[in-house]
Design a protein around this motif. Structure first.
Motif, PDB file in Angstrom:
ATOM      1  N   SER A  45      13.439  -0.854   0.721  1.00  0.00           N
ATOM      2  CA  SER A  45      12.700  -1.742   1.158  1.00  0.00           C
ATOM      3  C   SER A  45      13.253  -2.934   1.631  1.00  0.00           C
ATOM      4  O   SER A  45      13.995  -3.691   0.545  1.00  0.00           O
ATOM      5  CB  SER A  45      11.533  -2.147   0.415  1.00  0.00           C
ATOM      6  OG  SER A  45      10.559  -3.163   0.605  1.00  0.00           O
ATOM      7  N   THR A  49       5.617  -3.002   1.201  1.00  0.00           N
ATOM      8  CA  THR A  49       5.320  -2.876  -0.249  1.00  0.00           C
ATOM      9  C   THR A  49       4.904  -1.348  -0.508  1.00  0.00           C
ATOM     10  O   THR A  49       4.663  -0.707   0.660  1.00  0.00           O
ATOM     11  CB  THR A  49       3.830  -3.734  -0.458  1.00  0.00           C
ATOM     12  OG1 THR A  49       2.944  -3.451   0.636  1.00  0.00           O
ATOM     13  CG2 THR A  49       4.359  -5.250  -0.138  1.00  0.00           C
ATOM     14  N   ASP A  51       1.973  -0.249  -0.962  1.00  0.00           N
ATOM     15  CA  ASP A  51       0.416   0.114  -0.525  1.00  0.00           C
ATOM     16  C   ASP A  51       0.588   0.153   1.119  1.00  0.00           C
ATOM     17  O   ASP A  51      -0.069   0.920   1.622  1.00  0.00           O
ATOM     18  CB  ASP A  51      -0.669  -0.835  -0.918  1.00  0.00           C
ATOM     19  CG  ASP A  51      -0.202  -2.318  -0.531  1.00  0.00           C
ATOM     20  OD1 ASP A  51       0.741  -2.943  -1.064  1.00  0.00           O
ATOM     21  OD2 ASP A  51      -0.853  -2.973   0.325  1.00  0.00           O
ATOM     22  N   SER A  81       5.630   2.692  -9.289  1.00  0.00           N
ATOM     23  CA  SER A  81       6.201   1.289  -8.928  1.00  0.00           C
ATOM     24  C   SER A  81       5.187   0.552  -8.117  1.00  0.00           C
ATOM     25  O   SER A  81       5.605   0.036  -7.143  1.00  0.00           O
ATOM     26  CB  SER A  81       7.527   1.493  -8.110  1.00  0.00           C
ATOM     27  OG  SER A  81       7.223   2.285  -7.081  1.00  0.00           O
ATOM     28  N   GLU A  83       3.084  -2.757  -6.873  1.00  0.00           N
ATOM     29  CA  GLU A  83       3.559  -4.379  -7.055  1.00  0.00           C
ATOM     30  C   GLU A  83       2.479  -4.902  -7.975  1.00  0.00           C
ATOM     31  O   GLU A  83       3.120  -5.912  -8.564  1.00  0.00           O
ATOM     32  CB  GLU A  83       3.169  -4.689  -5.531  1.00  0.00           C
ATOM     33  CG  GLU A  83       4.198  -4.944  -4.672  1.00  0.00           C
ATOM     34  CD  GLU A  83       4.731  -3.704  -4.003  1.00  0.00           C
ATOM     35  OE1 GLU A  83       3.644  -2.825  -3.497  1.00  0.00           O
ATOM     36  OE2 GLU A  83       5.990  -3.341  -3.793  1.00  0.00           O
ATOM     37  N   CYS A  84       1.387  -4.429  -8.037  1.00  0.00           N
ATOM     38  CA  CYS A  84       0.517  -5.274  -8.922  1.00  0.00           C
ATOM     39  C   CYS A  84      -0.065  -4.203 -10.072  1.00  0.00           C
ATOM     40  O   CYS A  84      -0.263  -2.970  -9.910  1.00  0.00           O
ATOM     41  CB  CYS A  84      -0.991  -5.535  -8.512  1.00  0.00           C
ATOM     42  SG  CYS A  84      -0.827  -6.182  -6.678  1.00  0.00           S
ATOM     43  N   LYS A 143      12.709  -1.937  -6.624  1.00  0.00           N
ATOM     44  CA  LYS A 143      12.527  -3.255  -7.340  1.00  0.00           C
ATOM     45  C   LYS A 143      12.478  -2.703  -9.018  1.00  0.00           C
ATOM     46  O   LYS A 143      12.424  -3.730  -9.726  1.00  0.00           O
ATOM     47  CB  LYS A 143      11.205  -3.514  -6.875  1.00  0.00           C
ATOM     48  CG  LYS A 143      10.168  -2.816  -7.230  1.00  0.00           C
ATOM     49  CD  LYS A 143       8.832  -3.902  -6.883  1.00  0.00           C
ATOM     50  CE  LYS A 143       7.482  -2.754  -7.160  1.00  0.00           C
ATOM     51  NZ  LYS A 143       6.984  -1.960  -5.892  1.00  0.00           N
ATOM     52  N   ASP A 158      13.320   4.427  -1.424  1.00  0.00           N
ATOM     53  CA  ASP A 158      11.814   4.103  -1.390  1.00  0.00           C
ATOM     54  C   ASP A 158      11.209   4.790  -0.196  1.00  0.00           C
ATOM     55  O   ASP A 158      11.638   5.162   0.734  1.00  0.00           O
ATOM     56  CB  ASP A 158      11.743   2.504  -1.018  1.00  0.00           C
ATOM     57  CG  ASP A 158      12.366   1.704  -1.974  1.00  0.00           C
ATOM     58  OD1 ASP A 158      12.358   2.088  -3.170  1.00  0.00           O
ATOM     59  OD2 ASP A 158      12.910   0.744  -1.657  1.00  0.00           O
TER      60      ASP A 158
END
Ligand code: UT7
Length: 321
Positions: A45, A49, A51, A81, A83-84, A143, A158
């Protein structure tokens, strides 16, 4: 009652990183990586993201199935993994798709995540709670990878894959098994946040993937064939009757070891890890989508899907395409 896969989709980030590119980051070589893992390149990436990738794969799966987002009743995203922490990726995907009639939640079983999500959807449908499900496996592992650790950064990629499944009266999924052994969790671990509040300040081990590669390798070659044999017995079928074994893409030598233990020809084990690396929960649905779009999946074919990884977790299912 069972479920059948009626649509598949996948999306990879644009940027492709070759083994040669990695020699500029760590002390490694294309030869070592290919010989020990079978990996030649992976997608990484540059801003996409989890999502976003998951939603894109889901859109393609819906289009392949000829369904609209509003018809989806259950939306599951397998990921390790996100993001939030909150909201869950599945809710973010629901919003991107406009799948407003679906219940949406995430499931984390690392590299076995997609398979566990598929089995979960089957259980919901069999219980009569939902009639269909959209299931994605999506990761931006780049990440959580330590790009200075040559033992791990060469392995991961990814991407996202998705399937749309619906209720069917016969065939479809024929059996599944799932296993977990948390007592061996330390062999593949990634901490997320340290405990830091007015009353505690506890440092964490590492926010990056830490792995005992040899242990994970040995676990996979031993447990996965046993799990596959177990699900074959459960489904009343034999390895010789299986057309394709769609396995988690971690290492080509692991796939060879599993094929050998099952006494099956390696040609029945499709691979894409040479181009995409290990994408954890995205590995199986991306490979399935590639096979589907290449016309390699014919109605009536018997497939085994098997995922395995951190947790430790492993599982398998048998399905009639
Ligand atoms: O989804 C599940 C996630 N994980 C896995 O499935 C991983 C399973 N394990 C594996 O795939 C393999 O264990 C690895 C590919 C990670 C490592 O292969 P290995 O054959 O087990 O190598 P090793 O860790 O035993 O290392 C052998 C040597 C070591 O050097 P010394 O100590 O013999 O001098 C390593 O330092 O290779 C060295 N090495 C490397 N050399 C060049 C480790 N990584 C690299 C590298 N390039 N990238």
């Amino acid at each position: 009652m069972s479920i059948k896969i009626v649509g598949t989709g996948s999306t990879l980030p644009e940027k492709c990183v070759t083994n040669e590119d990695l020699t500029k980051l760590v002390d490694t070589s294309d030869e070592w990586i290919r010989e020990r893992t079978g990996i030649g390149s992976r997608h990484v990436s540059t801003g996409e993201t989890v999502d976003e990738l998951a939603a894109s794969a889901c859109e393609k799966a819906l289009a392949d199935a000829g369904k609209s987002a509003s018809e989806v009743e259950l939306l599951l995203v397998a990921t390790c993994s996100p993001e939030c922490g909150i909201p869950g990726v599945a809710c973010q995907v629901q919003s991107r798709l406009g799948a407003s009639n679906a219940v949406a939640f995430d499931l984390n079983a690392a590299c076995a995540g997609f398979l566990f999500a598929l089995n979960t959807a089957w259980a919901y449908v069999e219980a009569g709670i939902y009639r269909n499900a959209l299931i994605a496996g999506a990761e931006v592992l780049s990440k959580i990878v330590d790009w200075s650790d040559r033992g791990t950064c060469i392995l991961f990629g990814d991407g996202a894959g998705a399937v749309y499944v619906e209720k069917c009266d016969r065939d479809g999924m024929l059996g599944f098994v799932q296993h977990a052994d948390g007592s061996r969790g330390e062999v593949l671990r990634c901490d997320s946040r340290a405990l830091k509040n007015p009353y505690a300040d506890v440092s964490m081990k590492s926010p990056y993937v830490q792995m005992d590669g040899r242990e994970v390798f040995a676990f996979a070659v031993r447990q996965v064939p046993a799990g596959i044999q177990e699900v074959l017995d459960k489904a009343g079928t034999e390895a010789d009757d299986i057309d394709l074994f769609v396995l988690h893409q971690a290492n080509y030598r692991i796939i060879e070891g599993i094929a050998k233990r099952l006494k099956q020809d390696i040609s029945k084990f499709p691979v894409n890890l040479d181009r995409v690396g290990n994408m954890s929960s995205a590995a199986i649905p991306v490979l399935l989508d590639e096979l589907n779009r290449a016309g390699r999946l014919k109605r009536g074919m018997k497939l085994v899907l098997s995922g395995f990884g951190a947790g430790l977790t492993w599982g398998a299912c048998v399905l009639k395409w």
